[in-house]
Design a protein around this motif. Structure first.
Motif, PDB file in Angstrom:
ATOM      1  N   ARG A 103       0.859  -1.195   0.000  1.00 29.75           N
ATOM      2  CA  ARG A 103       0.000   0.000   0.000  1.00 29.75           C
ATOM      3  C   ARG A 103       0.893   1.242   0.000  1.00 29.75           C
ATOM      4  O   ARG A 103       2.041   1.165   0.415  1.00 29.75           O
ATOM      5  CB  ARG A 103      -0.888   0.035   1.241  1.00 29.75           C
ATOM      6  N   PRO A 104       0.365   2.389  -0.404  1.00 24.81           N
ATOM      7  CA  PRO A 104       1.176   3.612  -0.358  1.00 24.81           C
ATOM      8  C   PRO A 104       1.455   4.080   1.069  1.00 24.81           C
ATOM      9  O   PRO A 104       2.404   4.810   1.322  1.00 24.81           O
ATOM     10  CB  PRO A 104       0.354   4.648  -1.115  1.00 24.81           C
ATOM     11  N   LEU A 105       0.612   3.646   2.011  1.00 21.34           N
ATOM     12  CA  LEU A 105       0.847   3.928   3.428  1.00 21.34           C
ATOM     13  C   LEU A 105       1.114   2.607   4.132  1.00 21.34           C
ATOM     14  O   LEU A 105       0.559   1.571   3.779  1.00 21.34           O
ATOM     15  CB  LEU A 105      -0.353   4.636   4.053  1.00 21.34           C
ATOM     16  N   SER A 106       1.956   2.655   5.143  1.00 21.48           N
ATOM     17  CA  SER A 106       2.392   1.468   5.843  1.00 21.48           C
ATOM     18  C   SER A 106       2.220   1.659   7.342  1.00 21.48           C
ATOM     19  O   SER A 106       1.896   2.750   7.808  1.00 21.48           O
ATOM     20  CB  SER A 106       3.873   1.221   5.514  1.00 21.48           C
ATOM     21  N   VAL A 107       2.463   0.611   8.094  1.00 24.37           N
ATOM     22  CA  VAL A 107       2.548   0.663   9.553  1.00 24.37           C
ATOM     23  C   VAL A 107       3.801  -0.085   9.977  1.00 24.37           C
ATOM     24  O   VAL A 107       4.273  -0.972   9.268  1.00 24.37           O
ATOM     25  CB  VAL A 107       1.320   0.037  10.259  1.00 24.37           C
ATOM     26  N   LEU A 108       4.310   0.278  11.127  1.00 27.76           N
ATOM     27  CA  LEU A 108       5.430  -0.430  11.740  1.00 27.76           C
ATOM     28  C   LEU A 108       5.029  -0.840  13.143  1.00 27.76           C
ATOM     29  O   LEU A 108       4.332  -0.087  13.827  1.00 27.76           O
ATOM     30  CB  LEU A 108       6.669   0.471  11.822  1.00 27.76           C
ATOM     31  N   GLY A 130      -1.578   4.807  12.907  1.00 27.24           N
ATOM     32  CA  GLY A 130      -0.211   4.332  12.726  1.00 27.24           C
ATOM     33  C   GLY A 130       0.297   4.399  11.295  1.00 27.24           C
ATOM     34  O   GLY A 130       1.449   4.077  11.034  1.00 27.24           O
ATOM     35  N   LEU A 131      -0.558   4.806  10.351  1.00 25.66           N
ATOM     36  CA  LEU A 131      -0.157   4.824   8.945  1.00 25.66           C
ATOM     37  C   LEU A 131       0.853   5.932   8.662  1.00 25.66           C
ATOM     38  O   LEU A 131       0.665   7.080   9.071  1.00 25.66           O
ATOM     39  CB  LEU A 131      -1.378   5.008   8.045  1.00 25.66           C
ATOM     40  N   ILE A 132       1.928   5.547   7.956  1.00 27.24           N
ATOM     41  CA  ILE A 132       2.976   6.481   7.541  1.00 27.24           C
ATOM     42  C   ILE A 132       3.332   6.177   6.086  1.00 27.24           C
ATOM     43  O   ILE A 132       3.043   5.080   5.592  1.00 27.24           O
ATOM     44  CB  ILE A 132       4.230   6.378   8.439  1.00 27.24           C
ATOM     45  N   PRO A 133       3.984   7.114   5.382  1.00 31.48           N
ATOM     46  CA  PRO A 133       4.371   6.850   3.996  1.00 31.48           C
ATOM     47  C   PRO A 133       5.285   5.619   3.899  1.00 31.48           C
ATOM     48  O   PRO A 133       6.169   5.418   4.736  1.00 31.48           O
ATOM     49  CB  PRO A 133       5.118   8.116   3.577  1.00 31.48           C
ATOM     50  N   ILE A 134       5.054   4.800   2.883  1.00 27.96           N
ATOM     51  CA  ILE A 134       5.798   3.559   2.721  1.00 27.96           C
ATOM     52  C   ILE A 134       7.302   3.800   2.622  1.00 27.96           C
ATOM     53  O   ILE A 134       8.092   3.019   3.154  1.00 27.96           O
ATOM     54  CB  ILE A 134       5.276   2.737   1.515  1.00 27.96           C
ATOM     55  N   LEU A 178       9.104   6.066   4.078  1.00 27.81           N
ATOM     56  CA  LEU A 178       9.596   6.309   5.430  1.00 27.81           C
ATOM     57  C   LEU A 178       9.666   4.992   6.219  1.00 27.81           C
ATOM     58  O   LEU A 178      10.629   4.730   6.937  1.00 27.81           O
ATOM     59  CB  LEU A 178       8.699   7.319   6.136  1.00 27.81           C
ATOM     60  N   ALA A 179       8.643   4.158   6.063  1.00 28.43           N
ATOM     61  CA  ALA A 179       8.622   2.864   6.753  1.00 28.43           C
ATOM     62  C   ALA A 179       9.752   1.962   6.263  1.00 28.43           C
ATOM     63  O   ALA A 179      10.427   1.306   7.060  1.00 28.43           O
ATOM     64  CB  ALA A 179       7.272   2.182   6.542  1.00 28.43           C
ATOM     65  N   ARG A 180       9.990   1.949   4.962  1.00 26.12           N
ATOM     66  CA  ARG A 180      11.074   1.117   4.420  1.00 26.12           C
ATOM     67  C   ARG A 180      12.435   1.580   4.923  1.00 26.12           C
ATOM     68  O   ARG A 180      13.295   0.756   5.254  1.00 26.12           O
ATOM     69  CB  ARG A 180      11.039   1.131   2.902  1.00 26.12           C
ATOM     70  N   GLU A 181      12.635   2.885   4.979  1.00 22.66           N
ATOM     71  CA  GLU A 181      13.906   3.399   5.490  1.00 22.66           C
ATOM     72  C   GLU A 181      14.081   3.037   6.963  1.00 22.66           C
ATOM     73  O   GLU A 181      15.171   2.682   7.404  1.00 22.66           O
ATOM     74  CB  GLU A 181      14.004   4.909   5.299  1.00 22.66           C
ATOM     75  N   ALA A 182      13.004   3.094   7.740  1.00 18.14           N
ATOM     76  CA  ALA A 182      13.076   2.711   9.154  1.00 18.14           C
ATOM     77  C   ALA A 182      13.406   1.222   9.290  1.00 18.14           C
ATOM     78  O   ALA A 182      14.156   0.829  10.194  1.00 18.14           O
ATOM     79  CB  ALA A 182      11.764   3.034   9.865  1.00 18.14           C
ATOM     80  N   LEU A 183      12.881   0.392   8.399  1.00 17.55           N
ATOM     81  CA  LEU A 183      13.197  -1.032   8.424  1.00 17.55           C
ATOM     82  C   LEU A 183      14.666  -1.267   8.083  1.00 17.55           C
ATOM     83  O   LEU A 183      15.344  -2.066   8.737  1.00 17.55           O
ATOM     84  CB  LEU A 183      12.299  -1.797   7.453  1.00 17.55           C
ATOM     85  N   ARG A 184      15.185  -0.552   7.080  1.00 16.46           N
ATOM     86  CA  ARG A 184      16.609  -0.678   6.746  1.00 16.46           C
ATOM     87  C   ARG A 184      17.481  -0.274   7.934  1.00 16.46           C
ATOM     88  O   ARG A 184      18.458  -0.949   8.257  1.00 16.46           O
ATOM     89  CB  ARG A 184      16.944   0.167   5.511  1.00 16.46           C
ATOM     90  N   HIS A 185      17.094   0.805   8.618  1.00 21.07           N
ATOM     91  CA  HIS A 185      17.830   1.263   9.803  1.00 21.07           C
ATOM     92  C   HIS A 185      17.825   0.172  10.880  1.00 21.07           C
ATOM     93  O   HIS A 185      18.856  -0.123  11.483  1.00 21.07           O
ATOM     94  CB  HIS A 185      17.216   2.563  10.323  1.00 21.07           C
ATOM     95  N   VAL A 213       7.888   8.653  14.583  1.00 23.07           N
ATOM     96  CA  VAL A 213       7.286   8.923  15.886  1.00 23.07           C
ATOM     97  C   VAL A 213       6.701   7.576  16.336  1.00 23.07           C
ATOM     98  O   VAL A 213       5.915   6.959  15.639  1.00 23.07           O
ATOM     99  CB  VAL A 213       6.179   9.989  15.790  1.00 23.07           C
ATOM    100  N   TRP A 214       7.137   7.116  17.514  1.00 21.52           N
ATOM    101  CA  TRP A 214       6.717   5.829  18.061  1.00 21.52           C
ATOM    102  C   TRP A 214       5.763   6.051  19.230  1.00 21.52           C
ATOM    103  O   TRP A 214       5.912   7.003  19.980  1.00 21.52           O
ATOM    104  CB  TRP A 214       7.918   5.027  18.547  1.00 21.52           C
ATOM    105  N   GLU A 215       4.804   5.141  19.372  1.00 19.99           N
ATOM    106  CA  GLU A 215       3.912   5.171  20.536  1.00 19.99           C
ATOM    107  C   GLU A 215       3.782   3.762  21.088  1.00 19.99           C
ATOM    108  O   GLU A 215       3.962   2.771  20.368  1.00 19.99           O
ATOM    109  CB  GLU A 215       2.549   5.755  20.180  1.00 19.99           C
ATOM    110  N   ASP A 216       3.470   3.677  22.369  1.00 23.88           N
ATOM    111  CA  ASP A 216       3.197   2.375  22.977  1.00 23.88           C
ATOM    112  C   ASP A 216       1.868   1.864  22.446  1.00 23.88           C
ATOM    113  O   ASP A 216       0.902   2.625  22.361  1.00 23.88           O
ATOM    114  CB  ASP A 216       3.132   2.491  24.497  1.00 23.88           C
TER     115      ASP A 216
END
Length: 93
Positions: free
Chosen positions: A20-25, A64-68, A70-77, A89-92
């Protein structure tokens, strides 16, 4: 689809929504104990988006939806460092 990636030794797992164009982590520590963390996009968003995880439909909160990208870069990190990205931005959860 939601994909779970296991990080380095004590990093735990990071789940990412794909297709999807938006993702969740979502992050689960290696201990299996809280805190569990999720991406935060628009805290005012209502409803949910359906992803497929381990043979089941799983509704994730739209907040929790963010641009894909951004999510992919966070996964690479996460894969490189074993740490959660400061660009999210993370939340419990």
């Amino acid at each position: 689809i939601l994909v779970q990636v296991t990080g380095q030794a004590a990093a735990g797992t990071l789940g990412i929504g794909l297709g999807r164009p938006l993702s969740v982590l979502n992050h689960n520590p290696a201990s299996g104990e809280p805190p569990y963390r999720g991406s935060l996009g628009d805290p005012r968003a209502e409803g949910g988006t359906d992803f497929f995880l381990a043979g089941h439909h799983t509704e994730m909160s739209n907040r929790g939806l963010i641009p894909i990208d951004l999510a992919r870069e966070a996964l690479r990190h996460f894969c490189r460092t074993g740490a959660l990205s400061d660009s999210i931005v993370w939340e419990d959860v």
